[in-house]
Write a protein that holds these residues in place. Structure first.
Motif, PDB file in Angstrom:
ATOM      1  N   ASP A 161     -83.230 -57.929 -57.605  1.00 41.01           N
ATOM      2  CA  ASP A 161     -84.666 -57.988 -57.901  1.00 41.01           C
ATOM      3  C   ASP A 161     -85.252 -56.594 -58.142  1.00 41.01           C
ATOM      4  N   ARG A 162     -84.737 -55.617 -57.387  1.00 43.92           N
ATOM      5  CA  ARG A 162     -85.206 -54.241 -57.553  1.00 43.92           C
ATOM      6  C   ARG A 162     -84.909 -53.752 -58.962  1.00 43.92           C
ATOM      7  N   LEU A 163     -83.714 -54.065 -59.444  1.00 39.40           N
ATOM      8  CA  LEU A 163     -83.321 -53.595 -60.773  1.00 39.40           C
ATOM      9  C   LEU A 163     -84.144 -54.290 -61.861  1.00 39.40           C
ATOM     10  N   VAL A 164     -84.446 -55.588 -61.649  1.00 35.42           N
ATOM     11  CA  VAL A 164     -85.291 -56.310 -62.610  1.00 35.42           C
ATOM     12  C   VAL A 164     -86.689 -55.686 -62.612  1.00 35.42           C
ATOM     13  N   ASN A 165     -87.201 -55.394 -61.393  1.00 35.87           N
ATOM     14  CA  ASN A 165     -88.525 -54.799 -61.229  1.00 35.87           C
ATOM     15  C   ASN A 165     -88.634 -53.463 -61.965  1.00 35.87           C
ATOM     16  N   LEU A 166     -87.508 -52.735 -62.044  1.00 37.60           N
ATOM     17  CA  LEU A 166     -87.537 -51.379 -62.611  1.00 37.60           C
ATOM     18  C   LEU A 166     -86.981 -51.282 -64.034  1.00 37.60           C
ATOM     19  N   ALA A 167     -86.566 -52.436 -64.587  1.00 42.70           N
ATOM     20  CA  ALA A 167     -85.924 -52.390 -65.910  1.00 42.70           C
ATOM     21  C   ALA A 167     -86.860 -51.768 -66.952  1.00 42.70           C
ATOM     22  N   ASN A 168     -86.345 -50.813 -67.694  1.00 44.51           N
ATOM     23  CA  ASN A 168     -87.082 -50.144 -68.787  1.00 44.51           C
ATOM     24  C   ASN A 168     -88.405 -49.522 -68.352  1.00 44.51           C
ATOM     25  N   VAL A 169     -88.495 -49.137 -67.108  1.00 50.99           N
ATOM     26  CA  VAL A 169     -89.784 -48.606 -66.648  1.00 50.99           C
ATOM     27  C   VAL A 169     -89.990 -47.149 -67.079  1.00 50.99           C
ATOM     28  N   PHE A 170     -88.894 -46.402 -67.274  1.00 49.67           N
ATOM     29  CA  PHE A 170     -89.022 -44.983 -67.630  1.00 49.67           C
ATOM     30  C   PHE A 170     -88.665 -44.745 -69.092  1.00 49.67           C
TER      31      PHE A 170
ATOM     32  N   ASN B  56     -84.335 -57.645 -52.950  1.00 47.25           N
ATOM     33  CA  ASN B  56     -82.900 -57.389 -52.894  1.00 47.25           C
ATOM     34  C   ASN B  56     -82.499 -56.534 -54.099  1.00 47.25           C
ATOM     35  N   ARG B  57     -81.241 -56.119 -54.114  1.00 51.82           N
ATOM     36  CA  ARG B  57     -80.776 -55.173 -55.114  1.00 51.82           C
ATOM     37  C   ARG B  57     -81.027 -55.662 -56.547  1.00 51.82           C
TER      38      ARG B  57
ATOM     39  N   GLY C 108     -72.417 -46.996 -47.631  1.00 49.15           N
ATOM     40  CA  GLY C 108     -71.763 -48.164 -48.220  1.00 49.15           C
ATOM     41  C   GLY C 108     -72.169 -48.389 -49.668  1.00 49.15           C
ATOM     42  N   GLU C 109     -73.488 -48.283 -49.935  1.00 47.32           N
ATOM     43  CA  GLU C 109     -73.981 -48.553 -51.281  1.00 47.32           C
ATOM     44  C   GLU C 109     -73.401 -47.546 -52.295  1.00 47.32           C
ATOM     45  N   CYS C 110     -73.332 -46.276 -51.909  1.00 45.05           N
ATOM     46  CA  CYS C 110     -72.805 -45.253 -52.829  1.00 45.05           C
ATOM     47  C   CYS C 110     -71.295 -45.366 -52.990  1.00 45.05           C
ATOM     48  N   GLN C 111     -70.618 -45.910 -51.939  1.00 44.91           N
ATOM     49  CA  GLN C 111     -69.169 -46.132 -52.077  1.00 44.91           C
ATOM     50  C   GLN C 111     -68.903 -47.277 -53.052  1.00 44.91           C
ATOM     51  N   THR C 112     -69.766 -48.314 -52.985  1.00 52.91           N
ATOM     52  CA  THR C 112     -69.607 -49.473 -53.871  1.00 52.91           C
ATOM     53  C   THR C 112     -69.892 -49.085 -55.323  1.00 52.91           C
ATOM     54  N   ALA C 113     -70.994 -48.378 -55.529  1.00 52.76           N
ATOM     55  CA  ALA C 113     -71.360 -47.947 -56.888  1.00 52.76           C
ATOM     56  C   ALA C 113     -71.854 -46.516 -56.802  1.00 52.76           C
TER      57      ALA C 113
ATOM     58  N   THR D  94     -85.496 -46.508 -57.305  1.00 51.91           N
ATOM     59  CA  THR D  94     -86.280 -45.842 -58.347  1.00 51.91           C
ATOM     60  C   THR D  94     -85.554 -44.596 -58.867  1.00 51.91           C
ATOM     61  N   VAL D  95     -85.062 -43.752 -57.938  1.00 51.44           N
ATOM     62  CA  VAL D  95     -84.385 -42.532 -58.410  1.00 51.44           C
ATOM     63  C   VAL D  95     -83.082 -42.856 -59.126  1.00 51.44           C
ATOM     64  N   ARG D  96     -82.437 -43.957 -58.739  1.00 53.45           N
ATOM     65  CA  ARG D  96     -81.210 -44.366 -59.453  1.00 53.45           C
ATOM     66  C   ARG D  96     -81.547 -44.702 -60.913  1.00 53.45           C
ATOM     67  N   VAL D  97     -82.611 -45.482 -61.101  1.00 52.13           N
ATOM     68  CA  VAL D  97     -82.995 -45.893 -62.455  1.00 52.13           C
ATOM     69  C   VAL D  97     -83.473 -44.683 -63.275  1.00 52.13           C
TER      70      VAL D  97
END
Ligand SMILES: [Zn+2]
Ligand SMILES: [Zn+2]
Length: 242
Positions: free
Chosen positions: A185-194, A182-183, A69-74, A216-219
């Motif tokens: 919060d995860r993105l905020v947690n990982l913003a600019n991390v790499f 949640n999705r 579902g998640e990969c179909q959405t984005a 993580t692998v998405r980011v």
């Protein structure tokens, strides 16, 4: 005696230890093991049989090419994920004993099978030009003494004859665990991390031990795509069921 160590006694001790462990199955201790696993335990490894074509999320059933579902959405920023096992007994314990206690003998049976799996799955035109281990923050690496993703990448890189670059991406800061967030919060947690700090070829594979939520692998893949990669694969030993 050199620096207080007697090389001969060290050698004898090592020999005794390896005879004690010699050839036993790392999960059931059966003496009839080959490459660290007995036939029964090897056949019982939780194979990721049905999965999302893009992110390898374990599914109850899937036809070839089906997406979760998640990969179909984005659609994720990577082409596909090659992950042969589910993060369940005994694979979770084998990875844990290696990662948190440094016992490499628990991971060796998986590494040999993993290389074989990748070799079977990859068409010649899908072979990446470079393997990029998921980077660890320097402090965590210093505490653990090694980066498991780099270990795994170097093993399969040698087997498949693909170079490994452990220093082209840097992890800027430590992040808290992704599970339970949640999705958004995860993105905020990982913003600019790499931070990508080297040249990235068009075709790469990110290598990690376990893919949990996939955030993580998405980011990381997004950062590599921004740096010029066009075909990004995810290679990991195990995927956590949703
Ligand atoms: Zn066994
Ligand atoms: Zn998916």
């Amino acid at each position: 005696m050199i620096n207080g160590l007697n090389p001969l006694s060290t050698l004898i001790k090592r020999k005794v230890n390896s005879a004690k462990e010699g050839g036993r199955c790392v999960t059931c201790l059966s003496p009839y093991a080959s490459h660290g696993l007995c036939l029964g335990c090897r056949n019982d490894l939780p194979r990721n049989r049905w999965y999302c074509y893009s992110c390898a999320l374990p599914l109850a059933f899937a036809t070839p090419g089906m997406r979760c579902g998640e990969c179909q959405t984005a659609l994720p920023p990577f082409t596909r994920a090659l992950i042969p096992w589910r993060y369940q007994f005994p694979v979770d314990g084998m990875i844990g004993r290696y990662k948190y206690h440094g016992h490499r003998k628990f991971i060796r049976p998986l590494l040999a099978d993993f290389s074989q799996f990748l070799d079977q799955q990859l068409l010649p035109e899908q072979r990446p030009d470079l393997l990029i281990p998921a980077p660890m923050h320097w402090l965590r690496r210093w505490q653990r003494g090694f980066n498991q993703a780099q270990d795994i990448a170097e093993f399969v890189g040698t087997r498949l004859d693909i170079p490994v670059a452990a220093d082209v991406v840097r992890r800027r800061r430590r992040t808290s665990a992704q599970r339970g967030l949640n999705r958004a919060d995860r993105l905020v947690n990982l913003a600019n991390v790499f931070e990508v700090c080297g040249a990235i070829p068009e075709r790469v594979a990110i290598v990690d031990d376990v893919v949990t939520t996939g955030a993580t692998v998405r980011v990381l893949a997004r950062a590599l795509a921004d740096a010029g990669a066009r075909d990004i694969q995810i290679w990991a030993l195990a995927r956590t069921p949703g």
